[in-house]
Motif scaffolding. Sequence first.
Motif, short mmCIF file in Angstrom:
data_model
loop_
_atom_site.label_atom_id
_atom_site.label_comp_id
_atom_site.label_asym_id
_atom_site.label_seq_id
_atom_site.Cartn_x
_atom_site.Cartn_y
_atom_site.Cartn_z
N GLU A 1 -46.99 34.38 61.69
CA GLU A 1 -48.20 32.96 60.61
C GLU A 1 -49.01 33.78 59.52
N LYS B 1 -46.83 33.56 55.83
CA LYS B 1 -46.17 32.41 55.52
C LYS B 1 -48.44 32.03 54.78
N TYR C 1 -55.45 31.05 65.80
CA TYR C 1 -55.85 30.15 67.31
C TYR C 1 -55.20 29.44 69.15
N SER C 2 -53.38 30.59 68.16
CA SER C 2 -52.78 29.94 69.10
C SER C 2 -51.98 30.59 70.22
N GLY D 1 -43.50 25.20 59.56
CA GLY D 1 -43.28 26.45 59.29
C GLY D 1 -45.08 27.22 59.69
N VAL D 2 -46.00 25.95 59.60
CA VAL D 2 -47.18 26.84 60.59
C VAL D 2 -47.60 26.31 61.53
N LYS D 3 -48.68 26.58 62.44
CA LYS D 3 -48.97 27.09 64.05
C LYS D 3 -50.20 26.10 63.19
N LEU D 4 -51.61 25.34 62.77
CA LEU D 4 -52.27 25.30 62.40
C LEU D 4 -52.17 25.15 60.56
N ARG D 5 -52.31 24.13 60.65
CA ARG D 5 -53.25 23.26 58.88
C ARG D 5 -54.43 23.00 59.00
N LYS D 6 -55.35 23.61 58.07
CA LYS D 6 -56.35 23.74 57.50
C LYS D 6 -57.11 22.80 56.76
N LEU D 7 -57.09 21.55 56.38
CA LEU D 7 -57.01 20.77 55.13
C LEU D 7 -58.61 20.32 55.25
N LEU E 1 -46.72 18.74 56.72
CA LEU E 1 -47.12 19.87 56.17
C LEU E 1 -47.59 20.88 57.62
N LEU F 1 -53.49 22.45 66.59
CA LEU F 1 -53.74 23.40 67.94
C LEU F 1 -54.54 22.09 68.68
#
Lengths: 416, 416
Positions: free
Chosen positions: A366, A369, A355-356, B97-103, B94, B133
């Motif tokens: 990404e 990762k 989504y970036s 290193g990542v653009k988006l964290r989905k939890l 969290l 984001l």
Amino acid sequence: MLLQVPRGTKDILPEETPVWQEVESKARRIFSLYNYAEIRTPVFENVTLFKRALGDVTDIVQKQMFVFKQGDDHFVLRPEATASIARAYLENNLGFGVKLRKLFYIGPMFRAERPQKGRLRQFHHIGVEAIGLTNPNLDIEVIELADKLLREFGISNYKFVINSLGCVKDKAKFADLLKQALAKHKKVLCKDCQKRITKNVFRVLDCKNEKCKEITHSLKIGQSYLCGDCKSHFDKVLKGLDKFGIKYEVKEQLVRGLDYYSGVVFEVVHPDLGAQDALGAGGRYDYLFKELANKEIGAVGFAFGEERLMLALPKKESSKKLNVYVMSLGDKAADKSLELVKNLRSAGVSCDFDYSDGSLKSKLNEANKLGARFAIIIGDDEINKGKLVVKFMQEGKQEEVEFVNAVGFIKNILKE
Amino acid sequence: MLLQVPRGTKDILPEETPVWQEVESKARRIFSLYNYAEIRTPVFENVTLFKRALGDVTDIVQKQMFVFKQGDDHFVLRPEATASIARAYLENNLGFGVKLRKLFYIGPMFRAERPQKGRLRQFHHIGVEAIGLTNPNLDIEVIELADKLLREFGISNYKFVINSLGCVKDKAKFADLLKQALAKHKKVLCKDCQKRITKNVFRVLDCKNEKCKEITHSLKIGQSYLCGDCKSHFDKVLKGLDKFGIKYEVKEQLVRGLDYYSGVVFEVVHPDLGAQDALGAGGRYDYLFKELANKEIGAVGFAFGEERLMLALPKKESSKKLNVYVMSLGDKAADKSLELVKNLRSAGVSCDFDYSDGSLKSKLNEANKLGARFAIIIGDDEINKGKLVVKFMQEGKQEEVEFVNAVGFIKNILKE
């Protein structure tokens, strides 16, 4: 001001939860095979419950309860689940019409201990309670179930430690013998234990003080306090464990830290856990219902500490991997990509979209990762050709695939 | 004294838990397809967290927190999970290193409300947070995911209600417009709302007072306060929902009861739920991280109330049935039976044994009550013949089977 997790507690992070999920879903499957059904009681209770169930003179009730007031009510975060389940059993009449109720639970417990290594203020239990009968075969089943769970989790090197406290009369006799034996060493015991000798002598056996431990370990009381029935019950249980090939050690100092236990009690210990070496524990509590409701109801159960299980589990790679990471370049491509993402998910393929607004390079980074198996790249150029690019992240190769065939293409490779 | 569940809470009983398990395991499977990973934060937090995250003037913070003291710490049972997860995201880095964290999370929440119908003091949320984001496509994904879950649960007739509060500047403009509009009706509003106009005007829109509701529903403010970017973001989200065929209604009174929301907010309502008609709700909270840590981090999420889901679920029979109930008559038979029980369970057949001393009749009665598909009867007579009796509980017929073939016999019938 920095915001932090409450002192003595911890977050269970996304990297850790897959193992927790696996342990819990295995436990649920096995409980179901054994006909145990889940019960969920609130995480707090009226404070009276634990005072009556666990005993006023236990460490838990005296020192480790998180108590809070609401209006006229005094609530406490549950330090353990057995008392809550006994309360729920009585209040909801769960014994009605059946001779035996087999219940299990999974959830957080709370003790207001001084934060220290191996001790959390919020920790988690997986446990069972079989309520309604006094048959020794039920004790055997409960221990065999604990054994089965550990083997299914892949844990080895554990050992059952077992004892019998006998019935109420036996337990009183046991207490007397203990008092007599300890009286000779009174001066060497810690101050707390000197009081415990008269108040609740069994708690001396749980004392963490080194001198007290030395004395209690040297005591030789044997099972002389057991009456005929309790001796025979205990023998049957040991014989049953032998028959099922379950290794155990009889240990006369084992009494468990809660007043409600009577009859057979046990712990499961594991050498890898250090000072806090119990993976779990359990036993009979036939007199808890007498205490709570003046009823004669036999019951036996156990609980494992989930945090302890995590320490004893064999280390392995998580099997949960992201299948596909989709990235688009350009506005037209974004719409088309979101459609594909939805279709992949509907087909049971785990999938995510970037989504970036980043570059292709940052998007592939990404994907890497996140550990995605495939990256799918869709640009306006690809849209015009009706095609997309599938990149095999491990292998480094890539392939052009017709847009309409993309879901099938991915599913076929995943099947292999 | 009768022991009871704490006022305003309830036990989830063994008859109810299978549906909860099913909902949660479906949710876990779908979250995994969408690349959301589970996080588990403690059920209590430092009280400062919620004051800062939810806002000092919200009902939750002012009236509904279960607060307790431990040493110098002031803890509170979490009233909701978003603030805790934001805290955990920051504290555990969290986003690194990542653009988006989905939890995602599943667990109990707590509000010290006056006990009343449809409101529990301990209730349960299933929710997600996508952190990192501001892309409107992410808002669409989150709403589409909520829609997907409801469809997978078999729930229909629900509707999304949606609005945009805009960015911080827009939200301030919105507040001004609201103040002006409400000023004309000030005398008719309840006393609390008269104060709210100056303190936190959005809370007037959540007021349960009938007169206040009448006034707020008659207000026509439109989305005139939205800036160009926020208007365009909102339009993209609505267009995306149209494209995915998700039904929604734009409702300008929708603001949600927590201060951290900004941008798109939504609720899912269901007509079967009565006065408390929201199954769940969510939205953007891009400014929560500003509030907590002075960081610019876009985020969007939602939560369903599990108790609400239970009310909206289609009623159906539980598929979890006990396969076999084994009963023995005589001592020799008991040993042999326990061996069979163990073997059946090892073969994946759910199975239980009658541990009581009752008659054959009472044991068959128990098999019936437990809903067992087969009863297996083993007496000393059968042992001598090396056989056992399998009784088909529904069909009423029975068959003699060789002891050694029993597991295979049962597995074969269950396969059919």
